[in-house]
Design a protein around this motif. Sequence first.
Motif, PDB file in Angstrom:
ATOM      1  N   VAL A  28       0.839  -1.198   0.000  1.00 50.46           N
ATOM      2  CA  VAL A  28       0.000   0.000   0.000  1.00 50.46           C
ATOM      3  C   VAL A  28       0.872   1.246   0.000  1.00 50.46           C
ATOM      4  O   VAL A  28       1.641   1.496   0.921  1.00 50.46           O
ATOM      5  CB  VAL A  28      -0.944   0.012   1.223  1.00 50.46           C
ATOM      6  N   LYS A  29       0.743   2.025  -1.065  1.00 51.59           N
ATOM      7  CA  LYS A  29       1.473   3.293  -1.188  1.00 51.59           C
ATOM      8  C   LYS A  29       0.687   4.438  -0.556  1.00 51.59           C
ATOM      9  O   LYS A  29       1.232   5.332   0.099  1.00 51.59           O
ATOM     10  CB  LYS A  29       1.730   3.585  -2.661  1.00 51.59           C
ATOM     11  N   ARG A  30      -0.626   4.425  -0.793  1.00 54.49           N
ATOM     12  CA  ARG A  30      -1.477   5.507  -0.319  1.00 54.49           C
ATOM     13  C   ARG A  30      -2.896   4.976  -0.197  1.00 54.49           C
ATOM     14  O   ARG A  30      -3.339   4.162  -0.998  1.00 54.49           O
ATOM     15  CB  ARG A  30      -1.443   6.666  -1.322  1.00 54.49           C
ATOM     16  N   MET A  31      -3.627   5.441   0.825  1.00 51.44           N
ATOM     17  CA  MET A  31      -5.000   4.990   1.024  1.00 51.44           C
ATOM     18  C   MET A  31      -5.862   6.191   1.400  1.00 51.44           C
ATOM     19  O   MET A  31      -5.512   6.955   2.301  1.00 51.44           O
ATOM     20  CB  MET A  31      -5.048   3.910   2.116  1.00 51.44           C
ATOM     21  N   ARG A  32      -6.979   6.369   0.665  1.00 51.55           N
ATOM     22  CA  ARG A  32      -7.837   7.525   0.873  1.00 51.55           C
ATOM     23  C   ARG A  32      -9.306   7.106   0.844  1.00 51.55           C
ATOM     24  O   ARG A  32      -9.682   6.131   0.185  1.00 51.55           O
ATOM     25  CB  ARG A  32      -7.611   8.576  -0.232  1.00 51.55           C
ATOM     26  N   LEU A  33     -10.145   7.867   1.544  1.00 54.62           N
ATOM     27  CA  LEU A  33     -11.589   7.728   1.400  1.00 54.62           C
ATOM     28  C   LEU A  33     -11.959   8.422   0.099  1.00 54.62           C
ATOM     29  O   LEU A  33     -11.724   9.624  -0.067  1.00 54.62           O
ATOM     30  CB  LEU A  33     -12.303   8.377   2.585  1.00 54.62           C
TER      31      LEU A  33
ATOM     32  N   LEU B   8      -6.477   7.779   4.960  1.00 52.78           N
ATOM     33  CA  LEU B   8      -6.769   6.612   5.784  1.00 52.78           C
ATOM     34  C   LEU B   8      -5.458   5.877   6.038  1.00 52.78           C
ATOM     35  O   LEU B   8      -4.612   5.793   5.148  1.00 52.78           O
ATOM     36  CB  LEU B   8      -7.762   5.675   5.083  1.00 52.78           C
ATOM     37  N   LYS B   9      -5.313   5.363   7.236  1.00 60.51           N
ATOM     38  CA  LYS B   9      -4.096   4.638   7.580  1.00 60.51           C
ATOM     39  C   LYS B   9      -4.433   3.215   8.007  1.00 60.51           C
ATOM     40  O   LYS B   9      -5.497   2.957   8.574  1.00 60.51           O
ATOM     41  CB  LYS B   9      -3.342   5.345   8.710  1.00 60.51           C
ATOM     42  N   ILE B  10      -3.507   2.306   7.737  1.00 59.97           N
ATOM     43  CA  ILE B  10      -3.678   0.935   8.202  1.00 59.97           C
ATOM     44  C   ILE B  10      -3.578   0.916   9.722  1.00 59.97           C
ATOM     45  O   ILE B  10      -2.656   1.492  10.308  1.00 59.97           O
ATOM     46  CB  ILE B  10      -2.619   0.017   7.565  1.00 59.97           C
ATOM     47  N   ALA B  11      -4.546   0.297  10.346  1.00 59.76           N
ATOM     48  CA  ALA B  11      -4.623   0.286  11.811  1.00 59.76           C
ATOM     49  C   ALA B  11      -3.490  -0.552  12.416  1.00 59.76           C
ATOM     50  O   ALA B  11      -3.200  -1.660  11.954  1.00 59.76           O
ATOM     51  CB  ALA B  11      -5.973  -0.271  12.250  1.00 59.76           C
ATOM     52  N   GLN B  12      -2.859   0.007  13.443  1.00 56.21           N
ATOM     53  CA  GLN B  12      -1.851  -0.707  14.223  1.00 56.21           C
ATOM     54  C   GLN B  12      -2.343  -0.681  15.671  1.00 56.21           C
ATOM     55  O   GLN B  12      -2.120   0.272  16.408  1.00 56.21           O
ATOM     56  CB  GLN B  12      -0.488   0.006  14.110  1.00 56.21           C
TER      57      GLN B  12
ATOM     58  N   ILE C 298      -3.974  -9.406   7.416  1.00 57.62           N
ATOM     59  CA  ILE C 298      -5.117  -8.614   6.952  1.00 57.62           C
ATOM     60  C   ILE C 298      -4.890  -7.145   7.292  1.00 57.62           C
ATOM     61  O   ILE C 298      -4.515  -6.806   8.421  1.00 57.62           O
ATOM     62  CB  ILE C 298      -6.428  -9.111   7.601  1.00 57.62           C
ATOM     63  N   ALA C 299      -5.123  -6.290   6.313  1.00 60.64           N
ATOM     64  CA  ALA C 299      -5.052  -4.848   6.553  1.00 60.64           C
ATOM     65  C   ALA C 299      -6.386  -4.384   7.136  1.00 60.64           C
ATOM     66  O   ALA C 299      -7.449  -4.689   6.591  1.00 60.64           O
ATOM     67  CB  ALA C 299      -4.764  -4.117   5.245  1.00 60.64           C
ATOM     68  N   PHE C 300      -6.322  -3.650   8.237  1.00 63.27           N
ATOM     69  CA  PHE C 300      -7.517  -3.081   8.854  1.00 63.27           C
ATOM     70  C   PHE C 300      -7.462  -1.564   8.732  1.00 63.27           C
ATOM     71  O   PHE C 300      -6.385  -0.971   8.698  1.00 63.27           O
ATOM     72  CB  PHE C 300      -7.604  -3.460  10.335  1.00 63.27           C
ATOM     73  N   VAL C 301      -8.644  -0.943   8.691  1.00 65.24           N
ATOM     74  CA  VAL C 301      -8.698   0.510   8.598  1.00 65.24           C
ATOM     75  C   VAL C 301      -9.868   1.016   9.423  1.00 65.24           C
ATOM     76  O   VAL C 301     -10.891   0.339   9.576  1.00 65.24           O
ATOM     77  CB  VAL C 301      -8.857   0.957   7.113  1.00 65.24           C
ATOM     78  N   GLU C 302      -9.698   2.194  10.009  1.00 63.79           N
ATOM     79  CA  GLU C 302     -10.803   2.832  10.723  1.00 63.79           C
ATOM     80  C   GLU C 302     -11.516   3.777   9.769  1.00 63.79           C
ATOM     81  O   GLU C 302     -10.940   4.758   9.293  1.00 63.79           O
ATOM     82  CB  GLU C 302     -10.297   3.621  11.934  1.00 63.79           C
TER      83      GLU C 302
END
Length: 431
Positions: free
Chosen positions: A382-387, A394-398, A408-412
Motif C-alpha cells: 500500500v502506497k497511499r490509502m484515501r476515502l 486513511l491509515k492501516i490500523a496498528q 489482513i489490513a484493517f482501517v478505521e
Amino acid sequence: MFDRNAYEKRVEWYQHDRFGMFIHWGLYAIPARGEWVRSTEELTIEDYEPFFNEFDPVDYDPKKWACLAKEAGMKYAVLTAKHHDGFCLFDSKLTDYKCTNTKAGRDLVREYLDAFRAEGIKVGLYYSLIDWHHPDFPHYGDWHHPMRNHPECSNENRDFDRYLTYMHGQVRELCENYGKIDVMWFDFSYGEMTGEKWKATELVNMVRSLQPDIILDNRLEVSGEGFGSLATENPNVYSGDFVSPEQIIPPNGLIDNLGRPLVWEACVTMNNNWGYNAKDKNFKPAPMLIKKLVECVSKGGNLLLNVGPDAKGNIPDESVQILKEIGAWMKKNSESIVGCTKSDLPKPENGRITQNGNTIYYHVMENSIGFVPLYGIEKDRVKRMRLLSDGSELKIAQYWTVGNYPDIAFVELSATPHLPDEVDTVVKIEY
C-alpha cells in the motif's frame, strides 16, 4: 476472419464507460401495460390503431432526459427507434407507421440524438428485428406475434424476403441519416428466427461499412439468455461485440471457451417492465441499484439501466428520484466505476472490489465491530490509502485488537457504528 485487435479497440470506450441508460418508449406508453401489450393481449392492428392516432407526447424534452442521465453518471444511452410493435420513432421513408405521421409531427430519434450528444453522452439505438405491424412478418404460428393463435391470419402470400428488405432498409436509414451512432442494439432471435434467417452477415457488413466504429449486441444470434459464438474462438460475423444478459447479473462474470473475459452488459429494469406500466410500482431502491452497478463492474461488465417514459414523454417520478440518488453517489465515487474493471483479488466478505491499473477500489458495504478488515490487501504494497468520497487520508490500523491477524489490513472508517456511506463506502488504495 475475426480481427481480435480491431474488436478490442472498438469496445475500448464501452468497457471504460460502464454505465448507460436504456429508454423504452413508444405507442405502448398509452395503454400503459408494458411494451409487450400487443402480444400478451393478442391485440389486432385495429385494436392498437387508436394509440397511433392519439400519440402526442407534449412533454417530450430529450434535453431533460439527457441531463438526468448525465447527473446519474451515465456515459451512454440506447433508445428504442423501433420496438416489436413496428412503430418508428424516426422519420423512415419506408413506412407510414412513424412518429412524423402522428400528432407529434417530428422526428423524435433525431431530437434524442442531438440532446444526448450535446451532453457528451454516447448514443445508441435499439432496433427490433421483429415487427408485428408489417404484413410480411410471420403471423400465425409465430412464437410472439399477436395473431399467433389465429389461423385466419395465415402466412400464405406473406413474403419474408420482402420484410427483410424493409428491415435492412430501415437499419440503413438509421446508419446513414443520423450521424455517428455508437451502439446498435438489435433485439432478438428465437427458434428458427436467428442468424442468417435475418440475412445477418449481409446486415452487419452493411452496418459496419456505414458506421465502422459502431458496437453491436449479440442478439442477431441469440436472445437475452444466450452467449452466442462471441464466446468461442471464432465468432461469426454477426456475433456482435458484447453479450447481453437480461434481468440478471452473471453470478461469476463471463468468459469465453478459452477462459478470456467476455465483454458483457446486464440490461435491467427499474421496476418489472421495460415500457411504461402505470400500475407497476415495484421499483428497485437506489441503494440496491448502486450495489448492482458496482457488482457488474467488479465482474468486468456494464449496466444498462432502463427507464420507460409515459405517454406524454415524462420519465416516471420514481425513476427520476432513483437516478438522482444514484447520481449523488456517483458524484463522489464514479472514479471507482468509470474506467474500472474486475480485480484479480477475490470478492471480499464485506463488499466488492473494482480496479484501474495499480489502483484498487475497495467497496465496503458491510460495517464491522471496530476496525474494518480489507481482505486481500497486502499491507506492504500500500502506497497511499484515501476515502474516495472526500480524499481524506486513511491509515492501516496498528492496534492490539487486530494484532492476531497480521495478514489482513484493517482501517478505521468511522468513529461511530455507521459507515461514512451506509450504501457503499469506497476506499481508494494505490499499490
